[in-house]
Design an enzyme around this catalytic site. Structure first.
Site, PDB file in Angstrom:
ATOM      1  N   LYS A 278     -18.309  65.741  13.152  1.00 22.26           N
ATOM      2  CA  LYS A 278     -18.733  66.781  14.091  1.00 22.26           C
ATOM      3  C   LYS A 278     -18.948  68.099  13.353  1.00 22.26           C
ATOM      4  CE  LYS A 278     -15.868  65.055  17.930  1.00 22.26           C
ATOM      5  NZ  LYS A 278     -16.872  64.793  18.966  1.00 22.26           N
ATOM      6  N   ARG A 352     -14.958  54.815  23.255  1.00 22.63           N
ATOM      7  CA  ARG A 352     -15.308  53.550  23.925  1.00 22.63           C
ATOM      8  C   ARG A 352     -14.818  52.348  23.130  1.00 22.63           C
ATOM      9  NH1 ARG A 352     -21.516  55.177  23.857  1.00 22.63           N
ATOM     10  NH2 ARG A 352     -20.451  57.172  24.087  1.00 22.63           N
TER      11      ARG A 352
HETATM   12 MG    MG Z   1     -15.893  61.097  19.315  1.00 20.88          MG
END
Ligand code: MG
Ligand code: ZN
Length: 455
Positions: A278, A352
């Protein structure tokens, strides 16, 4: 905070601060605000008439009482339009009340609530308790010194003047306390930074919650996960030194054969994104990526405290998502507990993956329903902002129930579709499915992914 039902005339009991909600209506105050107005010499009516106080939601008018008996001060708090008055209004008023008390460095207050607002005395007591206990929460455990001005500003006692069946009121207080304490536990766990709130720490907290609430606690570590074939959870955890945990809490308040409600929460204690790293701006916020897991732990604490006559299971898969020479890479194919293979396109779509194995494991409880909470996609915030959580489900009735529950709790949920067309975005050329489906409908394709693991 100690919350109790008070009886007698609120204007004849000595208390540092009395809260009086005022609905926004035409003309002079009516009902109990009018009685309180007489106590402050008609200054409420004057303020309304001169439009210096409009009784807008959460607007405040603080006045001093006269005489030696009765409240020292009255805070009139706007309740907004009567037709918009609901449980959330009461929470907000009591939240504001706590802020006013803190500002005055008062630790005791009482609130006078109207029985004629269309809310049951149970709901009024419950939501008043929630509003006050939630507002009084602070995250101060990592500060070594109190702010000097804050000294003596922690509200410790709340009294409620509320007409109605005392048994109903005390039940409302009991439920409100349990729910607000559960929420506050979740907020505390959320705010603990990644170096403290590790998967191991969450598991220890779960053991404590279990011990205090009489819940059965099971914790799986890497060895047990390997036996279970949880290749997706282990793939996310392989890039960090912190060991993953799968936390299971069980409340058995129903019949032995009753299928449980299973709550699953994402417990990603720090999400750097993995190899698909990120941007650094705001990355510290990624300590909050375990918020779904924190919500489930808080919920199970509340369920135990209320001793609900239901079987409820909480499952929290917990890991970090970091980068190292061992980290899972884009293009890697992993095998989930369910047996399906997943091509990892983006290592930042790790929630997920850990949830896929947790949802698969949830099947072993033969659940009546599964509700999974997660900070799963930034796309959901793009779609709905901060006004609601997205809810996606395979059972429309359950989705409706969640929406209703959210409305009652002041935590809106809004449905998004889960049509089969979205599943095609996850088609992989080398595995059963990919872990991301591109930018379009990012929230929905995340849910479409999870659906593959709930049978
Ligand atoms: Mg993530
Ligand atoms: Zn994440």
């Amino acid at each position: 905070m100690n919350v109790e039902l008070l009886s007698g005339d609120p204007l004849r009991i000595r208390i540092p601060l009395l809260i009086v909600p005022v609905p926004r209506t035409e003309g002079p105050p009516k009902g109990f605000p009018a009685d309180a107005d007489a106590y402050v010499g008609g200054r409420l009516a004057f303020s309304l008439e001169s439009r210096s106080f409009l009784a807008k939601e959460e607007e405040t008018l603080l006045l001093f009482g006269k005489g030696d008996e009765g409240p020292e001060r009255i805070a009139f708090i706007g309740a907004g339009k009567p037709e918009e008055l609901g449980p959330e209004t009461i929470r907000k008023i009591l939240g504001r009340a706590v802020r006013i008390a803190e500002g005055l460095r008062i630790t005791r207050l009482s609130a006078w609530l109207d029985p004629d607002w269309g809310l049951s005395s149970f709901v009024a007591a419950q939501t008043a308790t929630e509003g006050a206990v939630l507002a009084a929460w602070r995250f101060k455990e990592l500060k070594t010194q109190d702010e000097p001005d804050e000294e003596g500003s922690q509200v410790k006692e709340l009294g409620l003047f509320l007409n109605g069946d005392p048994q109903e009121v005390s039940n409302g207080i009991r439920v409100g306390l349990a729910q607000a304490r559960g929420e506050n536990l979740a907020r505390t766990l959320q705010n603990r930074p990644g170096n403290l709130a590790t998967p191991t720490h969450l598991a220890e907290e779960a053991r404590r919650i279990g011990k205090e609430g009489g819940l059965q606690v099971t914790i799986l570590g890497p060895k047990e996960m390997e036996k279970e074939g949880m290749g997706a959870l282990l793939a996310v955890a392989q890039g960090t030194e912190e060991e993953p945990r799968l936390i299971i809490l069980e409340h058995r308040g129903g019949g032995p054969e009753d299928p449980p409600l299973v709550l699953v929460g994402k417990g990603l204690t720090f999400d750097a994104g993995g190899i698909s790293i990120k941007p650094s701006l705001g990355m510290e916020q990624m300590k909050f990526d375990m918020s779904g897991g924190a919500a489930v732990l808080g919920a199970l604490q509340a369920v135990a405290e209320m001793d609900l006559p239901l079987n409820v299971v909480g499952i929290v898969p917990s890991s970090e998502n970091l980068l190292s020479g061992k980290a899972v890479k884009p293009g890697d194919v992993i095998r989930t507990r369910e047996g399906k293979t997943v091509e990892v396109i983006n290592t930042d779509a790790e929630g997920r993956l850990i949830l896929a194995d947790a949802l698969s494991y949830a099947q072993t409880f033969n659940p009546a329903a599964i509700v999974d909470c997660a900070t799963l996609t930034g796309a959901c915030v793009i779609a709905l902002g901060h006004a609601a959580s997205g809810v996606l489900g395979t059972d429309p009735e359950l989705v409706r129930q969640l929406q209703d529950a959210g409305d009652r709790a002041g935590e809106r949920c809004w449905p998004l579709p889960l049509w089969k067309e979205y599943r095609e975005q996850l088609d992989s050329s080398v595995a059963d499915l990919m872990n991301v489906g591109g930018r379009p409908a990012g929230t929905i394709t995340a849910a479409a992914f999870l659906r593959e693991f709930v049978g």
